[in-house]
Every structure is written in C-alpha cells, then in structure tokens.
Design a protein around this motif. Structure first.
Motif, PDB file in Angstrom:
ATOM      1  N   LEU A 170     -11.891 -37.972 -10.672  1.00 59.08           N
ATOM      2  CA  LEU A 170     -11.661 -36.704 -11.352  1.00 59.08           C
ATOM      3  C   LEU A 170     -10.534 -36.838 -12.376  1.00 59.08           C
ATOM      4  O   LEU A 170     -10.645 -36.346 -13.503  1.00 59.08           O
ATOM      5  N   ASN A 171      -9.468 -37.515 -11.997  1.00 54.18           N
ATOM      6  CA  ASN A 171      -8.362 -37.739 -12.922  1.00 54.18           C
ATOM      7  C   ASN A 171      -8.846 -38.468 -14.174  1.00 54.18           C
ATOM      8  O   ASN A 171      -8.495 -38.099 -15.294  1.00 54.18           O
ATOM      9  N   HIS A 172      -9.667 -39.477 -13.987  1.00 51.96           N
ATOM     10  CA  HIS A 172     -10.201 -40.235 -15.126  1.00 51.96           C
ATOM     11  C   HIS A 172     -11.044 -39.343 -16.034  1.00 51.96           C
ATOM     12  O   HIS A 172     -10.873 -39.334 -17.256  1.00 51.96           O
TER      13      HIS A 172
ATOM     14  N   TYR B  73     -10.833 -41.658  -3.770  1.00 55.58           N
ATOM     15  CA  TYR B  73     -11.692 -42.050  -4.893  1.00 55.58           C
ATOM     16  C   TYR B  73     -12.180 -40.840  -5.688  1.00 55.58           C
ATOM     17  O   TYR B  73     -12.355 -40.923  -6.898  1.00 55.58           O
ATOM     18  N   THR B  74     -12.374 -39.729  -5.014  1.00 50.81           N
ATOM     19  CA  THR B  74     -12.767 -38.505  -5.714  1.00 50.81           C
ATOM     20  C   THR B  74     -11.662 -38.058  -6.659  1.00 50.81           C
ATOM     21  O   THR B  74     -11.909 -37.751  -7.829  1.00 50.81           O
ATOM     22  N   ARG B  75     -10.431 -38.026  -6.167  1.00 51.21           N
ATOM     23  CA  ARG B  75      -9.304 -37.625  -7.017  1.00 51.21           C
ATOM     24  C   ARG B  75      -9.100 -38.599  -8.174  1.00 51.21           C
ATOM     25  O   ARG B  75      -8.828 -38.195  -9.296  1.00 51.21           O
TER      26      ARG B  75
ATOM     27  N   ASP C 148     -10.001 -38.272 -19.784  1.00 49.43           N
ATOM     28  CA  ASP C 148     -10.890 -38.682 -20.877  1.00 49.43           C
ATOM     29  C   ASP C 148     -11.360 -37.465 -21.671  1.00 49.43           C
ATOM     30  O   ASP C 148     -11.390 -37.488 -22.908  1.00 49.43           O
ATOM     31  N   GLY C 149     -11.725 -36.401 -20.972  1.00 51.24           N
ATOM     32  CA  GLY C 149     -12.154 -35.182 -21.656  1.00 51.24           C
ATOM     33  C   GLY C 149     -11.056 -34.573 -22.498  1.00 51.24           C
ATOM     34  O   GLY C 149     -11.300 -34.044 -23.582  1.00 51.24           O
ATOM     35  N   HIS C 150      -9.824 -34.653 -22.011  1.00 53.49           N
ATOM     36  CA  HIS C 150      -8.682 -34.131 -22.764  1.00 53.49           C
ATOM     37  C   HIS C 150      -8.432 -34.981 -24.008  1.00 53.49           C
ATOM     38  O   HIS C 150      -8.238 -34.450 -25.104  1.00 53.49           O
ATOM     39  N   VAL C 151      -8.447 -36.297 -23.838  1.00 54.33           N
ATOM     40  CA  VAL C 151      -8.219 -37.207 -24.963  1.00 54.33           C
ATOM     41  C   VAL C 151      -9.288 -37.022 -26.036  1.00 54.33           C
ATOM     42  O   VAL C 151      -8.996 -37.036 -27.238  1.00 54.33           O
TER      43      VAL C 151
END
Length: 76
Positions: free
Chosen positions: A35-37, A30-32, A41-44
């Motif tokens: 973090l992926n989300h 769940y951490t990964r 989102d920050g990149h987008v």
C-alpha cells in the motif's frame, strides 16, 4: 480492565485468536508495504495529492477494519 468484548475485538484486529498469527502478521506487513508503494507512486505521478493519500491510507488501514469488526473508528 477490558471487557470480554473489548478483548475479542483486540484479538480480531491483530489476529491473535488464530492458530498461526505469524501468517497474519506477515500478511499485514506485506499489505502495508504494498500500500505504501502504491500510494507513494500515485502521489509522485500526480494521481493523488497528499490529502487524498492520507485519506486513502486511513480508510484502507483503519476505517475498513473498524467497519468489519464494528469498532468505533474514533478510537484508532
């Protein structure tokens, strides 16, 4: 053959030396996922470029753990 110290470090990284490793495996999953989300989102949104996202992911998922358990981060 790994030494006792190497085995202890490996166990610490995967939490296999606890009485309930499945909780640690689920928590890491769940951490990964979270973090992926967040990084995606920050990149987008333009908060981070691809190079920054890569650095953040590596720092959070490997280098912080390596520091805590005093593992040479070059061997991750």
């Amino acid at each position: 053959m790994p030494t006792g110290g190497a085995i202890a470090r490996r166990r610490a990284r995967v939490a296999s030396d606890t009485s309930a490793p499945e909780f640690h495996v689920a928590a890491m999953h769940y951490t990964r996922e979270s973090l992926n989300h967040v990084l995606h989102d920050g990149h987008v949104r333009g908060v981070w470029d691809a190079k920054q996202v890569d650095w953040l992911a590596r720092r959070i998922l490997w280098e912080n753990t390596a520091e805590v358990y005093r593992i040479d981060s070059r061997f991750g």
